[in-house]
Design a protein around this motif. Sequence first.
Motif, PDB file in Angstrom:
ATOM      1  N   THR A   1    -114.060  36.363 -65.646  1.00 59.82           N
ATOM      2  CA  THR A   1    -114.605  35.112 -66.155  1.00 59.82           C
ATOM      3  C   THR A   1    -113.829  34.672 -67.385  1.00 59.82           C
ATOM      4  N   GLN A   2    -113.528  33.384 -67.446  1.00 63.53           N
ATOM      5  CA  GLN A   2    -112.938  32.805 -68.655  1.00 63.53           C
ATOM      6  C   GLN A   2    -113.835  31.669 -69.126  1.00 63.53           C
ATOM      7  N   ARG A   3    -114.141  31.641 -70.417  1.00 63.29           N
ATOM      8  CA  ARG A   3    -115.066  30.654 -70.963  1.00 63.29           C
ATOM      9  C   ARG A   3    -114.413  29.930 -72.135  1.00 63.29           C
ATOM     10  N   LEU A   4    -114.396  28.600 -72.061  1.00 65.41           N
ATOM     11  CA  LEU A   4    -113.869  27.771 -73.146  1.00 65.41           C
ATOM     12  C   LEU A   4    -115.042  27.225 -73.953  1.00 65.41           C
ATOM     13  N   GLY A   5    -115.036  27.483 -75.253  1.00 62.09           N
ATOM     14  CA  GLY A   5    -116.115  27.016 -76.116  1.00 62.09           C
ATOM     15  C   GLY A   5    -115.568  26.296 -77.334  1.00 62.09           C
TER      16      GLY A   5
ATOM     17  N   LEU B   1    -112.430  27.159 -79.610  1.00 57.35           N
ATOM     18  CA  LEU B   1    -111.805  26.092 -80.397  1.00 57.35           C
ATOM     19  C   LEU B   1    -112.645  25.898 -81.658  1.00 57.35           C
ATOM     20  N   ILE B   2    -112.055  26.128 -82.827  1.00 61.44           N
ATOM     21  CA  ILE B   2    -112.775  26.023 -84.091  1.00 61.44           C
ATOM     22  C   ILE B   2    -112.410  24.702 -84.764  1.00 61.44           C
ATOM     23  N   HIS B   3    -113.407  23.858 -84.966  1.00 58.30           N
ATOM     24  CA  HIS B   3    -113.203  22.543 -85.584  1.00 58.30           C
ATOM     25  C   HIS B   3    -113.879  22.487 -86.951  1.00 58.30           C
TER      26      HIS B   3
ATOM     27  N   GLY C   1    -120.254  26.812 -75.065  1.00 63.79           N
ATOM     28  CA  GLY C   1    -119.395  26.467 -73.943  1.00 63.79           C
ATOM     29  C   GLY C   1    -119.269  24.969 -73.721  1.00 63.79           C
ATOM     30  N   ILE C   2    -118.056  24.544 -73.393  1.00 67.40           N
ATOM     31  CA  ILE C   2    -117.797  23.142 -73.060  1.00 67.40           C
ATOM     32  C   ILE C   2    -118.112  22.931 -71.593  1.00 67.40           C
ATOM     33  N   GLU C   3    -118.855  21.899 -71.299  1.00 69.72           N
ATOM     34  CA  GLU C   3    -119.242  21.616 -69.923  1.00 69.72           C
ATOM     35  C   GLU C   3    -118.072  21.000 -69.154  1.00 69.72           C
ATOM     36  N   PRO C   4    -118.032  21.150 -67.829  1.00 70.18           N
ATOM     37  CA  PRO C   4    -116.942  20.571 -67.035  1.00 70.18           C
ATOM     38  C   PRO C   4    -116.780  19.073 -67.297  1.00 70.18           C
ATOM     39  N   GLY C   5    -115.577  18.655 -67.640  1.00 67.61           N
ATOM     40  CA  GLY C   5    -115.294  17.249 -67.892  1.00 67.61           C
ATOM     41  C   GLY C   5    -115.657  16.776 -69.283  1.00 67.61           C
ATOM     42  N   GLU C   6    -116.232  17.635 -70.115  1.00 68.71           N
ATOM     43  CA  GLU C   6    -116.671  17.237 -71.456  1.00 68.71           C
ATOM     44  C   GLU C   6    -115.520  17.350 -72.451  1.00 68.71           C
ATOM     45  N   GLU C   7    -115.402  16.360 -73.335  1.00 68.09           N
ATOM     46  CA  GLU C   7    -114.412  16.426 -74.401  1.00 68.09           C
ATOM     47  C   GLU C   7    -114.854  17.482 -75.416  1.00 68.09           C
ATOM     48  N   PRO C   8    -113.924  18.321 -75.917  1.00 65.39           N
ATOM     49  CA  PRO C   8    -114.300  19.351 -76.881  1.00 65.39           C
ATOM     50  C   PRO C   8    -115.035  18.824 -78.104  1.00 65.39           C
TER      51      PRO C   8
ATOM     52  N   VAL D   1    -120.345  18.444 -81.118  1.00 64.62           N
ATOM     53  CA  VAL D   1    -121.487  17.667 -81.625  1.00 64.62           C
ATOM     54  C   VAL D   1    -122.766  18.039 -80.881  1.00 64.62           C
ATOM     55  N   ARG D   2    -122.679  18.140 -79.555  1.00 63.59           N
ATOM     56  CA  ARG D   2    -123.853  18.486 -78.751  1.00 63.59           C
ATOM     57  C   ARG D   2    -124.378  19.879 -79.097  1.00 63.59           C
ATOM     58  N   GLU D   3    -123.467  20.852 -79.153  1.00 65.23           N
ATOM     59  CA  GLU D   3    -123.884  22.224 -79.413  1.00 65.23           C
ATOM     60  C   GLU D   3    -124.463  22.394 -80.817  1.00 65.23           C
ATOM     61  N   VAL D   4    -123.870  21.743 -81.813  1.00 62.85           N
ATOM     62  CA  VAL D   4    -124.398  21.841 -83.176  1.00 62.85           C
ATOM     63  C   VAL D   4    -125.831  21.314 -83.229  1.00 62.85           C
ATOM     64  N   HIS D   5    -126.083  20.212 -82.529  1.00 62.01           N
ATOM     65  CA  HIS D   5    -127.444  19.669 -82.521  1.00 62.01           C
ATOM     66  C   HIS D   5    -128.404  20.591 -81.793  1.00 62.01           C
ATOM     67  N   GLU D   6    -127.983  21.125 -80.638  1.00 62.05           N
ATOM     68  CA  GLU D   6    -128.861  22.008 -79.872  1.00 62.05           C
ATOM     69  C   GLU D   6    -129.215  23.276 -80.649  1.00 62.05           C
ATOM     70  N   GLU D   7    -128.246  23.805 -81.388  1.00 62.44           N
ATOM     71  CA  GLU D   7    -128.456  25.093 -82.047  1.00 62.44           C
ATOM     72  C   GLU D   7    -129.037  24.981 -83.453  1.00 62.44           C
ATOM     73  N   THR D   8    -128.804  23.841 -84.142  1.00 62.94           N
ATOM     74  CA  THR D   8    -129.235  23.745 -85.538  1.00 62.94           C
ATOM     75  C   THR D   8    -130.024  22.491 -85.874  1.00 62.94           C
ATOM     76  N   GLY D   9    -130.100  21.526 -84.936  1.00 69.14           N
ATOM     77  CA  GLY D   9    -130.827  20.293 -85.211  1.00 69.14           C
ATOM     78  C   GLY D   9    -130.080  19.304 -86.082  1.00 69.14           C
ATOM     79  N   GLN D  10    -128.792  19.555 -86.360  1.00 64.91           N
ATOM     80  CA  GLN D  10    -128.017  18.677 -87.235  1.00 64.91           C
ATOM     81  C   GLN D  10    -127.170  17.701 -86.429  1.00 64.91           C
ATOM     82  N   THR D  11    -126.984  16.504 -87.002  1.00 66.16           N
ATOM     83  CA  THR D  11    -126.077  15.522 -86.418  1.00 66.16           C
ATOM     84  C   THR D  11    -124.747  15.645 -87.142  1.00 66.16           C
ATOM     85  N   ALA D  12    -123.752  16.146 -86.449  1.00 62.75           N
ATOM     86  CA  ALA D  12    -122.456  16.433 -87.061  1.00 62.75           C
ATOM     87  C   ALA D  12    -121.408  15.425 -86.625  1.00 62.75           C
ATOM     88  N   ILE D  13    -120.387  15.306 -87.446  1.00 58.64           N
ATOM     89  CA  ILE D  13    -119.198  14.534 -87.102  1.00 58.64           C
ATOM     90  C   ILE D  13    -118.048  15.526 -87.023  1.00 58.64           C
ATOM     91  N   ALA D  14    -117.530  15.731 -85.832  1.00 59.53           N
ATOM     92  CA  ALA D  14    -116.487  16.734 -85.620  1.00 59.53           C
ATOM     93  C   ALA D  14    -115.129  16.197 -86.025  1.00 59.53           C
TER      94      ALA D  14
END
Length: 215
Positions: free
Chosen positions: A67-71, A159-161, A104-111, A116-129
């Motif tokens: 398995t290879q996972r891109l996050g 990928l660390i932003h 993890g980045i979903e298929p077809g999703e821009e990193p 932004v999606r993952e930060v909100h899901e995990e911490t409730g914050q609205t981030a600007i990447a």
Amino acid sequence: MAQHVGRWPLLQGRDPVDVLAEHGLAGEPLRAVRGPADEVELHYEVAPREVVAAPTPTPTPPGARRTQRLGAYAVVVDEGRLLMSQLADWVPGGGGLWTLPGGGIEPGEEPLSGVVREVHEETGQTAIAGNLVQVQSAHRVGPDASGGRSHEDFHAVRLIHLATCPLPTPARVVEVGGSTGAAAWVPLGQVPGLQLGDMVRRAWPFVAGGESYPV
């Protein structure tokens, strides 16, 4: 007295360790500071690099699931606090560790959208990447966490932003039933005292205001 060895640009996606190696050096991160043009300067304590043989890759057992996972993950600092998430207790090999928000980045999703999606899901914050500052690679061969097979060969590419949070609020986990058990804004001085995932240690040079490497 510390001696200045060199100053080199760090292009997007490059690892500082690789840049030092190209100049025959190895080192430990000391701090990240703002330069005169508002750029981030990464300061390292360096020494001549020791040449060692490349490690022998761990062989993949017959029948192992590969398995290879891109996050994508975010380094978010606000008023001397780092936004962090804690892995849920049930996560194999990492339960309870504090890490950077992301996933993890979903298929077809821009990193950047994934960050932004993952930060909100995990911490409730609205981030600007923002800029991509590091690419991490982690490889593990061992028992299959899914229980479907006896072994798996797992390769994670991270990928660390850098990111900002214009309107920070108390951190909270939004996604119920996911791999995140807790979230918090952690004062930078308290980060080394946490049980840290390897991701945080490797990304620490990009944490603005971080004065020492968390060991």
